[in-house]
Design an enzyme around this catalytic site. Structure first.
Site, PDB file in Angstrom:
ATOM      1  N   ASP A 133     -11.289  -5.893  -3.895  1.00 38.05           N
ATOM      2  CA  ASP A 133     -10.387  -7.030  -3.992  1.00 38.05           C
ATOM      3  C   ASP A 133     -10.032  -7.387  -2.532  1.00 38.05           C
ATOM      4  OD1 ASP A 133      -8.371  -8.838  -5.010  1.00 38.05           O
ATOM      5  OD2 ASP A 133      -6.904  -7.315  -4.440  1.00 38.05           O
TER       6      ASP A 133
ATOM      7  N   ASP B 221      -6.987  -9.797  -1.189  1.00 41.15           N
ATOM      8  CA  ASP B 221      -5.556  -9.861  -0.871  1.00 41.15           C
ATOM      9  C   ASP B 221      -4.862  -8.562  -1.289  1.00 41.15           C
ATOM     10  OD1 ASP B 221      -5.431 -12.694  -0.013  1.00 41.15           O
ATOM     11  OD2 ASP B 221      -5.929 -13.128  -2.089  1.00 41.15           O
TER      12      ASP B 221
HETATM   13  C1  BG6 Z   1      -5.385 -13.269  -5.406  1.00 45.25           C
HETATM   14  C2  BG6 Z   1      -3.972 -12.957  -5.028  1.00 45.25           C
HETATM   15  O1  BG6 Z   1      -6.256 -12.529  -4.616  1.00 45.25           O
HETATM   16  O2  BG6 Z   1      -5.669 -14.661  -5.237  1.00 45.25           O
HETATM   17  C3  BG6 Z   1      -2.997 -13.871  -5.729  1.00 45.25           C
HETATM   18  O3  BG6 Z   1      -3.699 -11.629  -5.379  1.00 45.25           O
HETATM   19  C4  BG6 Z   1      -3.392 -15.328  -5.467  1.00 45.25           C
HETATM   20  O4  BG6 Z   1      -1.688 -13.612  -5.263  1.00 45.25           O
HETATM   21  C5  BG6 Z   1      -4.812 -15.534  -5.945  1.00 45.25           C
HETATM   22  O5  BG6 Z   1      -2.512 -16.215  -6.153  1.00 45.25           O
HETATM   23  C6  BG6 Z   1      -5.303 -16.964  -5.737  1.00 45.25           C
HETATM   24  O6  BG6 Z   1      -5.394 -17.209  -4.366  1.00 45.25           O
HETATM   25  P1  BG6 Z   1      -5.640 -18.625  -3.707  1.00 45.25           P
HETATM   26  O7  BG6 Z   1      -5.854 -18.273  -2.247  1.00 45.25           O
HETATM   27  O8  BG6 Z   1      -6.839 -19.218  -4.335  1.00 45.25           O
HETATM   28  O9  BG6 Z   1      -4.416 -19.433  -3.944  1.00 45.25           O
HETATM   29 MG    MG Z   2      -5.003  -8.016  -4.566  1.00 43.42          MG
END
Ligand code: BG6
Ligand code: MG
Length: 213
Positions: free
Chosen positions: A9, A11
């Protein structure tokens, strides 16, 4: 377990952008007068941007028009992107770079399995793109986490059996997705989800690929 692939993963596992996501959602929540703390943010971690706003609105029992929904999605992402504009190699979480180097030198294949549509931008900022043979992100899946599609596609693109891959996750939705897909899941860094995965490590510094060879 013979490990041939590592699926990360992004984030909260490779980089601590989860806090940036939280602050951006907090700004939206404040605007809608919805009470929203880091504890409640656990429910948003790992899920898509659209599903995150749906959960936030449900938490606050707030109903809005489709136009307002779309505008808030855009506003959240602009707030978030402004907050990560200076992201660089120094923001890579401890132990990640060493693990990527180590795994690469041992011929272990690596992939990203992220819900984020900003995943490629972030990996470029961190200088990590080239480590990954497959990058499955929020732009490429029909069914976001907690559906296992993102991880199944990652293993498939690596050309590996699920039984030979480890998934690293920090979020409840991501752990659920990986377990549903039949993967061995290592929860990293987030004590709130420690008992939900196959194994918990406080940080990537605690993971040694040799232990699984
Ligand atoms: C995930 C995060 O990796 O991506 C979430 O854990 C986030 O918090 C989601 O909302 C979507 O991310 P993005 O960058 O497309 O808004
Ligand atoms: Mg994550």
């Amino acid at each position: 377990m013979t490990i041939k692939g590592l699926i990360f993963d992004l984030d909260g596992v490779i980089v601590n952008t989860e806090h940036n996501h939280f602050l951006s959602w907090k700004a939206i929540a404040d605007k809608l007068s919805i009470s929203f703390t880091e504890r409640e943010n656990e429910q948003l971690k790992g899920i898509s941007r659209i599903d995150s706003l749906k959960v936030l609105l449900k938490m606050g029992k707030v109903e809005i028009s489709t136009n307002d929904f779309d505008a808030l999605i855009l506003e959240k992402n602009e707030h978030y992107l402004a907050s990560i504009a200076d992201l660089s190699e120094k923001d890579i979480l401890p132990g990640v770079k060493v693990l990527l180097e180590d795994a690469q030198s041992k011929g272990i294949k690596m992939a990203i399995g992220s819900s984020s549509k900003n995943a490629r931008f972030i990996l470029n900022q961190l200088g990590l793109t080239d480590y990954f043979e497959a990058i499955i992100d929020g732009n490429g899946v029909a069914h976001p986490k907690p559906h296992p599609e993102v991880f199944l596609n990652a293993a498939n693109e690596l050309g590996l059996e699920i039984a030979n891959c480890i998934v690293f996750e920090d979020a409840e939705s991501g752990i659920e997705a990986a377990l549903k897909g039949g993967f061995y899941v290592v929860a990293v860094g987030n004590p709130h989800v420690a008992d939900q995965a196959s194994e918990f490590i406080p940080s990537m510094l605690d993971f040694n690929v040799e232990d699984y060879a």
